[in-house]
Design an enzyme around this catalytic site. Structure first.
Site, PDB file in Angstrom:
ATOM      1  N   ARG A  87      -7.413  -4.659  -3.762  1.00 16.48           N
ATOM      2  CA  ARG A  87      -6.726  -3.428  -4.183  1.00 16.48           C
ATOM      3  C   ARG A  87      -7.279  -3.060  -5.563  1.00 16.48           C
ATOM      4  O   ARG A  87      -7.184  -3.831  -6.504  1.00 16.48           O
ATOM      5  CB  ARG A  87      -5.231  -3.702  -4.252  1.00 16.48           C
ATOM      6  CG  ARG A  87      -4.386  -2.509  -4.550  1.00 16.48           C
ATOM      7  CD  ARG A  87      -2.916  -2.891  -4.575  1.00 16.48           C
ATOM      8  NE  ARG A  87      -2.505  -3.692  -3.444  1.00 16.48           N
ATOM      9  CZ  ARG A  87      -2.242  -3.218  -2.230  1.00 16.48           C
ATOM     10  NH1 ARG A  87      -2.346  -1.932  -2.000  1.00 16.48           N
ATOM     11  NH2 ARG A  87      -1.882  -4.019  -1.247  1.00 16.48           N
ATOM     12  N   CYS A 116       0.838  -1.209   0.000  1.00 18.82           N
ATOM     13  CA  CYS A 116       0.000   0.000   0.000  1.00 18.82           C
ATOM     14  C   CYS A 116       0.868   1.253   0.000  1.00 18.82           C
ATOM     15  O   CYS A 116       0.566   2.229  -0.696  1.00 18.82           O
ATOM     16  CB  CYS A 116      -0.936   0.012   1.206  1.00 18.82           C
ATOM     17  SG  CYS A 116      -2.170  -1.315   1.161  1.00 18.82           S
TER      18      CYS A 116
END
Length: 159
Positions: A121, A53
């Site tokens: 994601r 991330c």
């Protein structure tokens, strides 16, 4: 819900978010409807300050000026609370809004929830007309679209 397809209206939402600029945290409400007329990049990410991330959002930060030059805004969305977002933004020098979807309602509305890992994601480019113009939904959480690919999609909208 199912994942909105390209050419579908983007699911509407309002979420609390925060932004850190010049060392100051500012909290606010972020509504997709308030951005009609601008391109919005929604970057759904599983967790603050995790290695992938951090790499993903830092890569978008590097292109932020170019996104802005094209009239686009970038919003990160994850299930963590605003205090977690603040620590992540400060630690990674992120200067775009990070939105908190602690209830997971927007994550579900965009169809990117994933049992066990929280969310897939994903990145959605929402056109100035509120329509999904491009999307990338990861099957596994380790890959993300590069900022350059997203910028190219935005250029197609404004070109």
């Amino acid at each position: 819900m199912s994942i909105p397809a390209v050419r579908d209206p983007a699911p509407r939402f309002t979420l609390p978010g925060m932004i850190v600029r010049d060392g100051v945290r500012t909290d606010g409400e972020y509504a997709i409807d308030s951005e009609i007329g601008r391109t919005v990049v929604l970057a759904f990410y599983p967790g603050d300050a995790t290695p992938v991330c951090t790499a993903q959002l830092c890569s978008y930060q590097e292109e932020l000026d170019e996104f802005g030059d094209l009239g686009a805004v970038v919003w990160g969305i994850s299930p963590q609370a605003l205090d977690s977002h603040e620590a992540f933004a400060r630690g990674s020098s992120l200067t775009f809004p990070l939105l908190s979807d602690t209830a997971g309602s927007v994550i579900r509305d965009y169809g990117v929830n994933a049992p066990g890992i929280g969310l897939r994601r994903s990145v959605f480019v929402i056109g100035p007309d509120g329509i999904v113009r491009w999307r990338h939904v990861g099957l596994v959480g380790l890959r993300f679209p590069k900022a350059e690919v997203i910028r190219e999609q935005i250029e197609l909208l404004v070109g």
